[in-house]
Design a protein around this motif. Structure first.
Motif, PDB file in Angstrom:
ATOM      1  N   SER A   1       0.826  -1.201   0.000  1.00 29.26           N
ATOM      2  CA  SER A   1       0.000   0.000   0.000  1.00 29.26           C
ATOM      3  C   SER A   1       0.862   1.254   0.000  1.00 29.26           C
ATOM      4  O   SER A   1       2.064   1.202   0.288  1.00 29.26           O
ATOM      5  CB  SER A   1      -0.905   0.009   1.239  1.00 29.26           C
ATOM      6  N   TYR A   2       0.206   2.367  -0.298  1.00 29.62           N
ATOM      7  CA  TYR A   2       0.879   3.666  -0.211  1.00 29.62           C
ATOM      8  C   TYR A   2       1.397   3.901   1.200  1.00 29.62           C
ATOM      9  O   TYR A   2       2.527   4.351   1.391  1.00 29.62           O
ATOM     10  CB  TYR A   2      -0.096   4.771  -0.620  1.00 29.62           C
ATOM     11  N   ASP A   3       0.587   3.629   2.198  1.00 30.10           N
ATOM     12  CA  ASP A   3       0.979   3.878   3.584  1.00 30.10           C
ATOM     13  C   ASP A   3       2.213   3.070   3.971  1.00 30.10           C
ATOM     14  O   ASP A   3       3.107   3.574   4.671  1.00 30.10           O
ATOM     15  CB  ASP A   3      -0.180   3.554   4.534  1.00 30.10           C
ATOM     16  N   GLU A   4       2.288   1.818   3.519  1.00 31.07           N
ATOM     17  CA  GLU A   4       3.455   0.997   3.819  1.00 31.07           C
ATOM     18  C   GLU A   4       4.696   1.566   3.133  1.00 31.07           C
ATOM     19  O   GLU A   4       5.796   1.593   3.714  1.00 31.07           O
ATOM     20  CB  GLU A   4       3.222  -0.447   3.373  1.00 31.07           C
ATOM     21  N   GLY A   5       4.538   2.053   1.902  1.00 35.15           N
ATOM     22  CA  GLY A   5       5.662   2.649   1.200  1.00 35.15           C
ATOM     23  C   GLY A   5       6.143   3.924   1.865  1.00 35.15           C
ATOM     24  O   GLY A   5       7.352   4.153   2.008  1.00 35.15           O
ATOM     25  N   LEU A   6       5.206   4.765   2.305  1.00 30.87           N
ATOM     26  CA  LEU A   6       5.576   5.998   2.994  1.00 30.87           C
ATOM     27  C   LEU A   6       6.306   5.692   4.301  1.00 30.87           C
ATOM     28  O   LEU A   6       7.318   6.325   4.627  1.00 30.87           O
ATOM     29  CB  LEU A   6       4.333   6.842   3.265  1.00 30.87           C
ATOM     30  N   GLU A   7       5.808   4.714   5.036  1.00 26.03           N
ATOM     31  CA  GLU A   7       6.457   4.344   6.291  1.00 26.03           C
ATOM     32  C   GLU A   7       7.865   3.832   6.046  1.00 26.03           C
ATOM     33  O   GLU A   7       8.788   4.139   6.820  1.00 26.03           O
ATOM     34  CB  GLU A   7       5.618   3.277   7.002  1.00 26.03           C
ATOM     35  N   LEU A   8       8.058   3.081   4.975  1.00 25.68           N
ATOM     36  CA  LEU A   8       9.386   2.571   4.631  1.00 25.68           C
ATOM     37  C   LEU A   8      10.357   3.732   4.392  1.00 25.68           C
ATOM     38  O   LEU A   8      11.488   3.747   4.915  1.00 25.68           O
ATOM     39  CB  LEU A   8       9.290   1.695   3.385  1.00 25.68           C
ATOM     40  N   ILE A   9       9.923   4.717   3.635  1.00 25.76           N
ATOM     41  CA  ILE A   9      10.787   5.855   3.316  1.00 25.76           C
ATOM     42  C   ILE A   9      11.085   6.665   4.570  1.00 25.76           C
ATOM     43  O   ILE A   9      12.238   7.037   4.837  1.00 25.76           O
ATOM     44  CB  ILE A   9      10.125   6.729   2.237  1.00 25.76           C
ATOM     45  N   ASN A  10      10.060   6.932   5.361  1.00 24.16           N
ATOM     46  CA  ASN A  10      10.249   7.784   6.539  1.00 24.16           C
ATOM     47  C   ASN A  10      11.062   7.115   7.636  1.00 24.16           C
ATOM     48  O   ASN A  10      11.667   7.805   8.465  1.00 24.16           O
ATOM     49  CB  ASN A  10       8.889   8.220   7.092  1.00 24.16           C
TER      50      ASN A  10
ATOM     51  N   GLN B   1       4.046  14.720  -0.740  1.00 24.35           N
ATOM     52  CA  GLN B   1       5.003  15.813  -0.596  1.00 24.35           C
ATOM     53  C   GLN B   1       4.878  16.483   0.768  1.00 24.35           C
ATOM     54  O   GLN B   1       5.851  17.052   1.275  1.00 24.35           O
ATOM     55  CB  GLN B   1       4.825  16.834  -1.716  1.00 24.35           C
ATOM     56  N   HIS B   2       3.690  16.406   1.373  1.00 21.94           N
ATOM     57  CA  HIS B   2       3.509  16.961   2.709  1.00 21.94           C
ATOM     58  C   HIS B   2       4.045  16.037   3.797  1.00 21.94           C
ATOM     59  O   HIS B   2       4.650  16.496   4.769  1.00 21.94           O
ATOM     60  CB  HIS B   2       2.020  17.233   2.966  1.00 21.94           C
ATOM     61  N   SER B   3       3.860  14.732   3.631  1.00 21.17           N
ATOM     62  CA  SER B   3       4.113  13.783   4.719  1.00 21.17           C
ATOM     63  C   SER B   3       5.491  13.154   4.691  1.00 21.17           C
ATOM     64  O   SER B   3       5.969  12.669   5.726  1.00 21.17           O
ATOM     65  CB  SER B   3       3.054  12.661   4.684  1.00 21.17           C
ATOM     66  N   VAL B   4       6.148  13.128   3.541  1.00 26.66           N
ATOM     67  CA  VAL B   4       7.422  12.424   3.461  1.00 26.66           C
ATOM     68  C   VAL B   4       8.499  13.229   4.187  1.00 26.66           C
ATOM     69  O   VAL B   4       8.559  14.464   4.097  1.00 26.66           O
ATOM     70  CB  VAL B   4       7.811  12.159   1.994  1.00 26.66           C
ATOM     71  N   GLU B   5       9.349  12.537   4.934  1.00 26.48           N
ATOM     72  CA  GLU B   5      10.386  13.187   5.749  1.00 26.48           C
ATOM     73  C   GLU B   5      11.716  13.201   5.007  1.00 26.48           C
ATOM     74  O   GLU B   5      12.697  12.585   5.407  1.00 26.48           O
ATOM     75  CB  GLU B   5      10.488  12.461   7.094  1.00 26.48           C
ATOM     76  N   VAL B   6      11.714  13.934   3.907  1.00 25.58           N
ATOM     77  CA  VAL B   6      12.863  14.033   3.009  1.00 25.58           C
ATOM     78  C   VAL B   6      12.965  15.476   2.539  1.00 25.58           C
ATOM     79  O   VAL B   6      11.944  16.142   2.327  1.00 25.58           O
ATOM     80  CB  VAL B   6      12.700  13.074   1.804  1.00 25.58           C
ATOM     81  N   GLY B   7      14.191  15.959   2.350  1.00 25.65           N
ATOM     82  CA  GLY B   7      14.386  17.369   2.053  1.00 25.65           C
ATOM     83  C   GLY B   7      14.066  17.801   0.641  1.00 25.65           C
ATOM     84  O   GLY B   7      13.713  18.951   0.412  1.00 25.65           O
ATOM     85  N   MET B   8      14.199  16.902  -0.353  1.00 27.64           N
ATOM     86  CA  MET B   8      13.938  17.255  -1.746  1.00 27.64           C
ATOM     87  C   MET B   8      13.026  16.200  -2.353  1.00 27.64           C
ATOM     88  O   MET B   8      13.334  15.009  -2.307  1.00 27.64           O
ATOM     89  CB  MET B   8      15.257  17.372  -2.520  1.00 27.64           C
ATOM     90  N   VAL B   9      11.908  16.632  -2.911  1.00 26.23           N
ATOM     91  CA  VAL B   9      10.847  15.733  -3.345  1.00 26.23           C
ATOM     92  C   VAL B   9      10.540  15.962  -4.818  1.00 26.23           C
ATOM     93  O   VAL B   9      10.399  17.113  -5.260  1.00 26.23           O
ATOM     94  CB  VAL B   9       9.568  15.951  -2.508  1.00 26.23           C
ATOM     95  N   GLY B  10      10.434  14.872  -5.569  1.00 28.91           N
ATOM     96  CA  GLY B  10      10.025  14.956  -6.957  1.00 28.91           C
ATOM     97  C   GLY B  10       8.661  14.318  -7.149  1.00 28.91           C
ATOM     98  O   GLY B  10       8.379  13.259  -6.582  1.00 28.91           O
ATOM     99  N   VAL B  11       7.813  14.949  -7.928  1.00 30.67           N
ATOM    100  CA  VAL B  11       6.528  14.377  -8.319  1.00 30.67           C
ATOM    101  C   VAL B  11       6.612  14.080  -9.806  1.00 30.67           C
ATOM    102  O   VAL B  11       6.646  14.990 -10.642  1.00 30.67           O
ATOM    103  CB  VAL B  11       5.363  15.344  -8.010  1.00 30.67           C
TER     104      VAL B  11
END
Length: 499
Positions: free
Chosen positions: A397-406, A428-438
């Motif tokens: 899921s998206y949530d599992e992927g976001l948790e993996l990154i964060n 882009q709001h929730s990810v804990e990374v300094g530079m984000v690409g969409v």
């Protein structure tokens, strides 16, 4: 085999003529041939370079913004005219293909263009009559001597992230380029003299840890900008700040690309190959972990595998798609991770060790490599490999992927591929990374924004270039001013109040 060329320091606008006690070899990684002998500076020589810079700094700091801007415009013009020459030097010593090297110089050129606006960037504020007959205004002034310590993977672009802004702000700069591929940085530094920069404001000192430590501990070096691996970045930050310096230390990365089921998989596959294998994966913004939200992983992997089969690895000066790694030792280290991934249970889809390479027999080659079913506990996921190794992790899921990154200790760059605007905005709001690409795999900001990550990817508060760069290379001063008139008089011992 030709005789290796001597490569030396640039001090006070002149090539150093002394004799080095220690030297280091420089190689062409596409052939394995030693092409240069680099003079390594002693602590004493670093001290002499800093002294030269310190002596030159006051005159440059007092130079008008109009004159500084003229030098910056002239430098920008010279670099643009010589960019193909600089790119060829990068390819000869780093190994990246010529088109990639030219792109690197061009991105560095953008920072020089940003710095040409320094009169506006240094403009202060003014408040008339903040208190009765009292005016308050602000200004930003240069620091003095600053050091830039740059890595091997971007020998032109990374120094250019810092040097034009530092010089535009009125500082004197000492650059310590990577000892693996110093020639491009030295050539760029020489252009400053041609552009009219006074001698001593831009110097290059070559070296290894001894030179780095000398810069980090020298009392006349006021600030240090560094880009490199996380352990060294942390060392630079702690050592420099302990010795009273401002430090911006950009470290390593483990960049994730999250692909949602609704994404254009052809676009995502192209992006994964471009971002994973460009410059042989020797980029701090390379995508090394592709996070596929099921059920798309099998289809996406097939598309990536198909594209990888069309890549040609070899000499970067001869039209190949991907060049060698920078040194034999680094090539061997990356190859050891491939073996580790197999032994830890990941599925090796494409083995870059088996490629046919279009280059010299002694070249430091490793072809694009693809792993599937990579786990969080595997070394090929945990460590920054810094080579052409792409790992696919499957999530439900998206949530599992976001948790993996964060949950990853690095936070440099990331990307999401999707056609869902709501999901992209949430990411882009929730990810804990300094530079984000969409739908952009390598989200390196343009020069008037700032470059830098979060967590273990950055030590210090300041990012590179943009307005954060201007702030880093200057210090603020606020003046409160009252000019007395004949009606003034009287004594008041109370605390000053704004009235």
């Amino acid at each position: 085999m030709s005789t290796p060329t001597r490569i030396t320091h640039l001090i006070g606008g002149q090539s150093w003529t002394g004799t080095a006690e220690r030297t280091s070899p420089v190689f062409n990684p596409a052939t394995g041939e030693q092409t240069g002998v680099l003079d390594l500076a002693s602590t004493e020589l670093v001290g002499e370079v800093v002294a030269t810079a310190k002596a030159a700094w006051p005159g440059w700091a007092d130079t008008s913004l109009a004159r500084r801007t003229q030098v910056l415009f002239a430098f920008r013009q010279l670099l643009d005219a010589r960019k193909e020459e600089i790119a060829a030097l990068i390819t000869a010593e780093h190994g990246k293909v010529l088109s990639d090297a030219l792109g690197e110089v061009t991105r560095g050129l953008e920072v020089a263009e940003f710095a040409c606006g320094i009169p506006h960037l240094l403009r202060g504020g003014f408040s008339e009559n903040a208190s009765t007959n009292v005016d308050v205004y602000s200004m930003r002034q240069s620091l003095g001597v600053v050091a830039v310590i740059s890595p091997f993977n971007f020998p032109a672009m990374v120094p250019m992230w810092f040097i034009p802004i530092a010089i535009a702000c009125g500082n004197a700069v000492v650059l310590k380029p990577s000892e693996k591929d110093p020639s491009a940085a030295i050539a760029i530094a020489a252009l400053w003299k041609e552009a009219g920069l006074p001698d001593g404001i831009m110097s290059v000192v070559n070296g290894d840890k001894e030179s780095v430590d000398a810069l980090l501990t020298h009392p006349d070096v006021k600030a240090v900008s560094f880009v490199g691996s996380t352990p060294i970045a942390q060392y630079v930050y702690e050592t420099g700040t302990t010795h009273g310096k401002r430090v911006q230390a950009l470290g390593g990365a483990k960049n994730h690309m999250l692909v949602l089921p609704d994404a254009d998989l052809d676009l995502a596959a192209d992006a994964a190959v471009n971002a994973g294998f460009g410059s042989a994966g020797e980029r701090c913004m390379a995508i090394s972990a592709l996070v596929a939200v099921e059920p798309i992983a099998d289809e996406l992997i097939e598309k990536i595998k198909d594209r990888m089969g069309k890549l040609r690895t070899g000499d970067g000066s001869k039209g190949c798609d991907m060049g060698p790694l920078v040194t034999k030792a680094h090539r061997d280290k990356v190859a050891s991770y491939v073996e580790a991934g197999v032994s830890e249970g990941a599925t090796l889809v494409v083995d870059g060790r088996d490629d046919d390479f279009d280059g010299g027999d002694g070249g430091f080659f490793l072809g694009p490599t693809l792993f599937d079913r990579v786990g969080r506990d595997m070394s090929i996921y945990r460590d920054e490999i810094f080579g052409p190794v792409l790992s696919v992790l499957r999530v439900r899921s998206y949530d599992e992927g976001l948790e993996l990154i964060n949950s990853n200790p690095y936070g440099n760059g990331t990307a999401i591929f999707t056609n869902d605007g709501g999901a992209a905005r949430r990411f882009q709001h929730s990810v804990e990374v300094g530079m984000v690409g969409v739908n952009v795999p390598i989200p390196v900001p343009v020069s008037y924004y700032s470059f830098g990550g979060w967590k273990n990817s950055l030590f210090g508060d300041a990012h590179a270039h943009g307005m954060e760069g201007v702030s880093f290379f200057t210090r603020g001063k606020v003046v409160t001013s009252r000019w007395l008139d004949p009606s003034h008089g009287g004594i008041n011992l109370g605390f000053p109040q704004n009235t």
